[in-house]
Design an enzyme around this catalytic site. Sequence first.
Site, short mmCIF file in Angstrom:
data_model
loop_
_atom_site.label_atom_id
_atom_site.label_comp_id
_atom_site.label_asym_id
_atom_site.label_seq_id
_atom_site.Cartn_x
_atom_site.Cartn_y
_atom_site.Cartn_z
N ASP A 126 -10.54 2.06 2.35
CA ASP A 126 -10.66 0.88 3.38
C ASP A 126 -11.68 1.80 4.34
O ASP A 126 -12.56 1.12 5.05
CB ASP A 126 -9.44 1.07 4.14
CG ASP A 126 -8.37 -0.13 3.28
OD1 ASP A 126 -8.92 -1.01 2.74
OD2 ASP A 126 -7.24 -0.06 3.60
N LYS A 145 0.86 -1.15 -0.02
CA LYS A 145 0.04 0.09 0.00
C LYS A 145 0.81 1.25 -0.21
O LYS A 145 0.43 2.14 -0.67
CB LYS A 145 -0.93 -0.02 1.13
CG LYS A 145 -1.89 -1.20 1.05
CD LYS A 145 -3.17 -0.79 2.10
CE LYS A 145 -4.13 -2.06 1.91
NZ LYS A 145 -5.33 -1.97 3.11
#
Length: 287
Positions: A108, A71
């Site tokens: 997220d 990420k």
Amino acid sequence: MTEATPLPRYAVIGNPIAHSRSPEIHAMFSRQTSKPLRYERLLAPVDGFAQAVAAFVAEGGLGLNVTVPFKLDAYALAAGRLSSRARLAGAVNTLSWRDGAWHGCNTDGVGLVSDLLRLGVRLAGASVLVIGAGGAARGVLQPLADAGCARLHIVNRTAARAEELAAAWRASGVSPQTQVTAGALTDAATADGWNLVVNATASGLQNAAPDLPRGLYAAGAAGYDMMYGARPTAFMKQAEADGAALTADGLGMLVGQAAESFFIWHGVRPDPAPVLAALREALVAGR
């Protein structure tokens, strides 16, 4: 006879990646929305993210979901073309190939908030305890603040990391109406209790719960674990024993963040409910 037009190509990239349920999720979204696509798992060497992504683009790739440990690599790759959510999260989990470059977003936190609302958790005016100060915690602060949470208190085994995250958030100037504080795990309790406690640590991988004091939950409060499994997690059991009225794991968050990625790529917002139900059934059945 003409060749069939190749399907738009997407993937989830990570290491390891064999366990990822993203291909199942996006296949169900595809059928639900009548958006044909090809979605696969892409295993990249730990030190070979950029090369794997370049090869994916060369083969016609249009979008990537990004998981551990890439990420931050994805954030660097999309530097200068980041959404506000990605900038505040400091990480990217959704890459979109547009105009000859990668654009990054982080879905997220949106996934977490959408699942909490599905569960009936009231976020407007809520006091929220966030356990953990890593990327998972960082990625949900803005969406929780945007949902109207009045206070976010970040605690971590290493208190300095929690303090650093809270200070960075305050310095950003975003959502000044939300009070963001920090401390050690031993500082987790508050006199009136928390309306929501979110476990953003990976303690569940060791089938363990964070070392928390008792008495954390206000009346009607919820305990939410970002990890998920076929059975209640150790954190969920801990929360229930400590008085949480509702406990949930992160499977709904997984589906919710995928739905947001699907919307970014295709401009259509799928219904996560039937996909979540199908995944839960498969998980319980051991499939």
